[in-house]
Design an enzyme around this catalytic site. Structure first.
Site, PDB file in Angstrom:
ATOM      1  N   SER A 188      -5.066   2.114   6.231  1.00  0.00           N
ATOM      2  CA  SER A 188      -6.042   3.039   6.804  1.00  0.00           C
ATOM      3  C   SER A 188      -7.418   2.886   6.182  1.00  0.00           C
ATOM      4  O   SER A 188      -8.427   3.011   6.850  1.00  0.00           O
ATOM      5  CB  SER A 188      -5.558   4.486   6.633  1.00  0.00           C
ATOM      6  OG  SER A 188      -5.447   4.811   5.255  1.00  0.00           O
ATOM      7  N   CYS A 189      -7.467   2.623   4.879  1.00  0.00           N
ATOM      8  CA  CYS A 189      -8.788   2.511   4.249  1.00  0.00           C
ATOM      9  C   CYS A 189      -8.786   1.472   3.136  1.00  0.00           C
ATOM     10  O   CYS A 189      -9.573   1.543   2.215  1.00  0.00           O
ATOM     11  CB  CYS A 189      -9.227   3.857   3.700  1.00  0.00           C
ATOM     12  SG  CYS A 189      -8.117   4.497   2.440  1.00  0.00           S
ATOM     13  N   GLY A 190      -7.877   0.510   3.227  1.00  0.00           N
ATOM     14  CA  GLY A 190      -7.871  -0.554   2.232  1.00  0.00           C
ATOM     15  C   GLY A 190      -7.516  -0.094   0.840  1.00  0.00           C
ATOM     16  O   GLY A 190      -8.007  -0.622  -0.145  1.00  0.00           O
TER      17      GLY A 190
END
Length: 261
Positions: free
Chosen positions: A102-104
């Site tokens: 989702s956001c690394g």
């Protein structure tokens, strides 16, 4: 060939070994990691626990080497049977996939997810500054392969009195941490509520996450922590010590665990 003082010469150098390890779950390929061979059982166990795929040692079933077509053991493959219901395992796999994609593995989303998964470390742990100052040399003395090659990271578990209880090395700093956590998990030491963990390099977000999953209250490093590592440690309640070398150190979070501060 070496170059020193304006002259070149041929010499034999020892290199740290790096090979792939395939981790399978019940015969199915799960992940592949590059690692230094050795303590592969601990690496797999520590990874599964630190990343939230298993909750405790009781969910870790049989760990076995994979055999090839001719029956010989494969040196770079390991198969694990988990004592986890299929539905539960699928939910954990999905949760970890969503968090990492989702956001690394960064930012508030991941911190919130990790904070919900891990238990804050014990507040009762205390360590003397003099004890901390001695850890760097003990870690270096325990890194036998590093001494020969200069190419490995180290992670160690110490008592609050400064006794080294376990040390592991690997070409990957995350692997070294997984190995030492795997040792603790399989030796009934988790949670590491009255222990210190120290790593030879810098402190990343992922290392703070892994240490928090194992219940480590005090996490130290020879080098610096990242900004996100400090943010996560502050949220969870882990004491972060950086630049622990040459007779000094910095405290970034929860200084109350360091006696005299």
């Amino acid at each position: 060939m070496g170059w020193r003082g304006g002259d070149s010469s041929e010499r034999i150098e020892k290199l740290a070994v790096e090979e792939p390890l395939e981790i399978r779950l019940a015969g199915r390929r799960f992940t592949l990691t590059m690692r230094t061979p050795g303590h592969d059982d601990e690496l797999a166990a520590g990874f599964l626990f630190a990343e939230g795929f298993i909750n405790d040692a009781s969910e870790l079933g049989e760990i076995r080497r994979v055999r090839g077509r001719k029956g010989a053991l494969e040196p770079n493959a390991i198969d694990i049977i988990l004592n986890v219901p299929a539905d539960g395992l699928r939910a954990r796999l999905k949760r970890n996939f969503v968090m990492s994609s989702s956001c690394g593995v960064c930012g508030k989303t991941s911190i919130d997810s990790i904070r919900r998964r891990v238990t804050p470390p014990a507040d009762s742990a205390r360590v003397a500054p003099a004890t901390l100052l001695a850890l760097s040399e003990k870690l270096r003395a325990g890194q036998r392969v590093f001494a020969a090659t200069g190419g490995l990271h180290g992670a160690a578990i110490f008592s609050l009195e400064g006794t080294m209880l376990a040390i592991r090395e690997d070409v990957g700093r995350h692997n070294a941490v997984d190995k030492v956590i795997g040792y603790a998990l399989t030796n009934a030491m988790v949670p590491l509520a009255q222990h210190i963990m120290m790593v030879s390099g810098r402190l990343s977000f992922e290392i703070v996450q892994k240490a928090a999953a194992a219940g480590v209250p005090i996490l130290a490093a020879v080098s610096a922590p990242s900004s996100l590592a400090v943010e996560l440690a502050d949220e969870i309640g882990t004491t972060i010590v950086g630049f622990l070398r040459d007779g000094s150190f910095n405290i970034y979070t929860r200084p109350d665990r360091i006696s005299g501060t």
